[in-house]
Design a protein around this motif. Structure first.
Motif, PDB file in Angstrom:
ATOM      1  N   GLU A  37     -13.748  -9.712  35.423  1.00  0.00           N
ATOM      2  CA  GLU A  37     -13.624  -9.570  36.875  1.00  0.00           C
ATOM      3  C   GLU A  37     -12.328 -10.207  37.379  1.00  0.00           C
ATOM      4  N   LYS A  38     -11.812 -11.179  36.604  1.00  0.00           N
ATOM      5  CA  LYS A  38     -10.590 -11.891  37.003  1.00  0.00           C
ATOM      6  C   LYS A  38      -9.344 -11.312  36.349  1.00  0.00           C
ATOM      7  N   MET A  39      -9.501 -10.727  35.178  1.00  0.00           N
ATOM      8  CA  MET A  39      -8.359 -10.192  34.442  1.00  0.00           C
ATOM      9  C   MET A  39      -8.807  -8.999  33.605  1.00  0.00           C
ATOM     10  N   ASN A  40      -7.874  -8.119  33.273  1.00  0.00           N
ATOM     11  CA  ASN A  40      -8.229  -6.894  32.560  1.00  0.00           C
ATOM     12  C   ASN A  40      -8.341  -7.150  31.055  1.00  0.00           C
ATOM     13  N   LEU A  41      -9.570  -7.300  30.592  1.00  0.00           N
ATOM     14  CA  LEU A  41      -9.819  -7.510  29.164  1.00  0.00           C
ATOM     15  C   LEU A  41     -10.320  -6.240  28.492  1.00  0.00           C
ATOM     16  N   THR A  42     -11.158  -5.487  29.199  1.00  0.00           N
ATOM     17  CA  THR A  42     -11.753  -4.282  28.621  1.00  0.00           C
ATOM     18  C   THR A  42     -12.210  -3.340  29.725  1.00  0.00           C
ATOM     19  N   GLY A  81     -10.660 -10.449  21.540  1.00  0.00           N
ATOM     20  CA  GLY A  81     -11.227 -11.033  20.323  1.00  0.00           C
ATOM     21  C   GLY A  81     -11.759 -10.055  19.297  1.00  0.00           C
ATOM     22  N   PHE A  82     -11.391  -8.786  19.443  1.00  0.00           N
ATOM     23  CA  PHE A  82     -11.924  -7.761  18.531  1.00  0.00           C
ATOM     24  C   PHE A  82     -10.872  -7.339  17.515  1.00  0.00           C
ATOM     25  N   PRO A  83     -11.199  -7.312  16.221  1.00  0.00           N
ATOM     26  CA  PRO A  83     -12.528  -7.445  15.604  1.00  0.00           C
ATOM     27  C   PRO A  83     -12.900  -8.851  15.135  1.00  0.00           C
ATOM     28  N   SER A  84     -11.988  -9.819  15.206  1.00  0.00           N
ATOM     29  CA  SER A  84     -12.188 -11.061  14.444  1.00  0.00           C
ATOM     30  C   SER A  84     -13.302 -11.971  14.960  1.00  0.00           C
ATOM     31  N   ILE A  85     -13.526 -12.019  16.275  1.00  0.00           N
ATOM     32  CA  ILE A  85     -14.567 -12.941  16.764  1.00  0.00           C
ATOM     33  C   ILE A  85     -15.979 -12.453  16.408  1.00  0.00           C
ATOM     34  N   LEU A 102      -0.133 -11.907  25.305  1.00  0.00           N
ATOM     35  CA  LEU A 102      -0.466 -12.214  26.697  1.00  0.00           C
ATOM     36  C   LEU A 102      -1.201 -13.550  26.789  1.00  0.00           C
ATOM     37  N   ASN A 103      -0.585 -14.505  27.477  1.00  0.00           N
ATOM     38  CA  ASN A 103      -1.131 -15.860  27.525  1.00  0.00           C
ATOM     39  C   ASN A 103      -2.493 -15.922  28.221  1.00  0.00           C
ATOM     40  N   LYS A 104      -2.719 -15.032  29.189  1.00  0.00           N
ATOM     41  CA  LYS A 104      -4.020 -14.993  29.875  1.00  0.00           C
ATOM     42  C   LYS A 104      -5.149 -14.735  28.878  1.00  0.00           C
ATOM     43  N   ARG A 105      -4.875 -13.839  27.924  1.00  0.00           N
ATOM     44  CA  ARG A 105      -5.913 -13.523  26.921  1.00  0.00           C
ATOM     45  C   ARG A 105      -6.166 -14.728  26.020  1.00  0.00           C
ATOM     46  N   ILE A 106      -5.114 -15.481  25.728  1.00  0.00           N
ATOM     47  CA  ILE A 106      -5.283 -16.697  24.914  1.00  0.00           C
ATOM     48  C   ILE A 106      -6.169 -17.696  25.668  1.00  0.00           C
ATOM     49  N   GLY A 107      -5.989 -17.766  26.985  1.00  0.00           N
ATOM     50  CA  GLY A 107      -6.842 -18.623  27.808  1.00  0.00           C
ATOM     51  C   GLY A 107      -8.306 -18.217  27.711  1.00  0.00           C
ATOM     52  N   PHE A 108      -8.543 -16.920  27.772  1.00  0.00           N
ATOM     53  CA  PHE A 108      -9.913 -16.419  27.626  1.00  0.00           C
ATOM     54  C   PHE A 108     -10.488 -16.786  26.251  1.00  0.00           C
ATOM     55  N   LEU A 109      -9.694 -16.586  25.203  1.00  0.00           N
ATOM     56  CA  LEU A 109     -10.171 -16.848  23.839  1.00  0.00           C
ATOM     57  C   LEU A 109     -10.489 -18.327  23.626  1.00  0.00           C
ATOM     58  N   ASN A 110      -9.673 -19.201  24.180  1.00  0.00           N
ATOM     59  CA  ASN A 110      -9.961 -20.643  24.075  1.00  0.00           C
ATOM     60  C   ASN A 110     -11.273 -20.988  24.768  1.00  0.00           C
ATOM     61  N   VAL A 121     -11.058 -21.933  14.346  1.00  0.00           N
ATOM     62  CA  VAL A 121     -10.396 -20.821  15.036  1.00  0.00           C
ATOM     63  C   VAL A 121      -9.116 -21.341  15.693  1.00  0.00           C
ATOM     64  N   SER A 122      -8.074 -20.518  15.692  1.00  0.00           N
ATOM     65  CA  SER A 122      -6.797 -20.882  16.308  1.00  0.00           C
ATOM     66  C   SER A 122      -6.247 -19.667  17.040  1.00  0.00           C
ATOM     67  N   PHE A 123      -5.624 -19.921  18.183  1.00  0.00           N
ATOM     68  CA  PHE A 123      -5.081 -18.828  18.990  1.00  0.00           C
ATOM     69  C   PHE A 123      -3.614 -19.099  19.307  1.00  0.00           C
ATOM     70  N   PHE A 124      -2.777 -18.093  19.087  1.00  0.00           N
ATOM     71  CA  PHE A 124      -1.332 -18.248  19.257  1.00  0.00           C
ATOM     72  C   PHE A 124      -0.793 -17.227  20.254  1.00  0.00           C
ATOM     73  N   HIS A 125      -0.034 -17.736  21.212  1.00  0.00           N
ATOM     74  CA  HIS A 125       0.619 -16.864  22.186  1.00  0.00           C
ATOM     75  C   HIS A 125       2.013 -16.556  21.667  1.00  0.00           C
ATOM     76  N   ASP A 126       2.226 -15.314  21.196  1.00  0.00           N
ATOM     77  CA  ASP A 126       3.530 -14.938  20.636  1.00  0.00           C
ATOM     78  C   ASP A 126       3.581 -13.429  20.465  1.00  0.00           C
ATOM     79  N   ARG A 127       4.792 -12.916  20.357  1.00  0.00           N
ATOM     80  CA  ARG A 127       4.981 -11.527  19.942  1.00  0.00           C
ATOM     81  C   ARG A 127       4.786 -11.467  18.436  1.00  0.00           C
TER      82      ARG A 127
END
Length: 238
Positions: A37-42, A81-85, A102-110, A121-127
């Motif tokens: 509802e706050k950001m476009n995830l799916t 988080g698909f497929p790994s989570i 996209l850093n917003k998605r990293i925020g969601f994953l954390n 689990v580790s999440f990296f914001h990078d190209r």
């Protein structure tokens, strides 16, 4: 796909989920919808569809590849988080990392990892193109996965540099994967990979075509790959 069908169909494939794991999937669904509802995830938010098209579809890689060892996995461009989570929930011993641009998605994953009490689990914001050049990550992973990120010539350049020699690249694809594989033959070979199998199956209920493409890394990727951000997309290795 109802939760009961989800559980039953996984059991038919030899994957039995505990009440705690089923609760994690339930929390995953609610967290996904809340954050969406706050950001476009799916675009998929109806519960039965999430269980089929995101959860079951993600886990389908385990129908054709044995995840029983404590593999070090990186998921390239996993979005929500698909497929790994979903795989991590089913196989808690896996060490899962995700790289996303996209850093917003990293925020969601954390937030999701905290909500589900996931460890290792580790999440990296990078190209992905820059990440593949990073010596801390280049050729350090047993398995590199991607689901619906890019066509095979591009995807191979983003993923194969991260796979250790004798490791595996798993690409999860829909209809048209056979044509993509033809396009991607040169890139796979050039980047040190060898196609092992292309497993085709039909996603239940929806009855849409899926492919699990498994590539073995047989030699080191040449240093010049991946090329700078944007180049793999503009000038694919075909």
């Amino acid at each position: 796909m109802s939760k009961e069908q989800f559980q039953h169909m996984l059991e038919e494939k030899g994957i039995s989920l505990s009440p705690a794991q089923l609760e994690q999937f339930d929390q995953y669904f609610h967290t996904l919808v809340e954050w969406n509802e706050k950001m476009n995830l799916t675009a998929i938010t109806e519960e039965n569809e999430v269980y089929l098209k995101h959860f079951f579809d993600s886990i389908s890689a385990a129908f054709y590849f044995d995840f029983s060892k404590p593999f070090k996995i990186i998921d390239v461009g996993a979005g929500a988080g698909f497929p790994s989570i979903p795989l991590k929930i089913c196989f808690p011993h896996l060490h899962v990392s995700i790289v996303d641009s996209l850093n917003k998605r990293i925020g969601f994953l954390n937030h999701l990892a905290d909500t589900l009490n996931l460890d290792n689990v580790s999440f990296f914001h990078d190209r992905a193109e820059l990440f593949g050049k990073n010596k801390e990550h280049r050729e350090k992973y047993d398995i590199v996965m991607a689901r619906a990120v890019a066509r095979m010539p591009v995807l191979s350049e983003l993923c194969l540099p991260l796979v250790k020699v004798n490791g595996t690249f798993i690409a999860m694809k829909g209809a048209g994967a056979s044509d993509e594989l033809q396009e991607g033959k040169k890139a796979i070979s050039l980047l040190g990979g060898k196609l092992v199998k292309d497993e085709r199956f039909i996603l239940p209920i929806e009855e849409s075509e899926r492919h699990i493409i498994i590539v073995e890394k047989i030699k080191t990727t040449p240093n010049k790959y991946p090329r700078k951000p944007g180049t793999p997309n503009k000038q694919p290795l075909v």
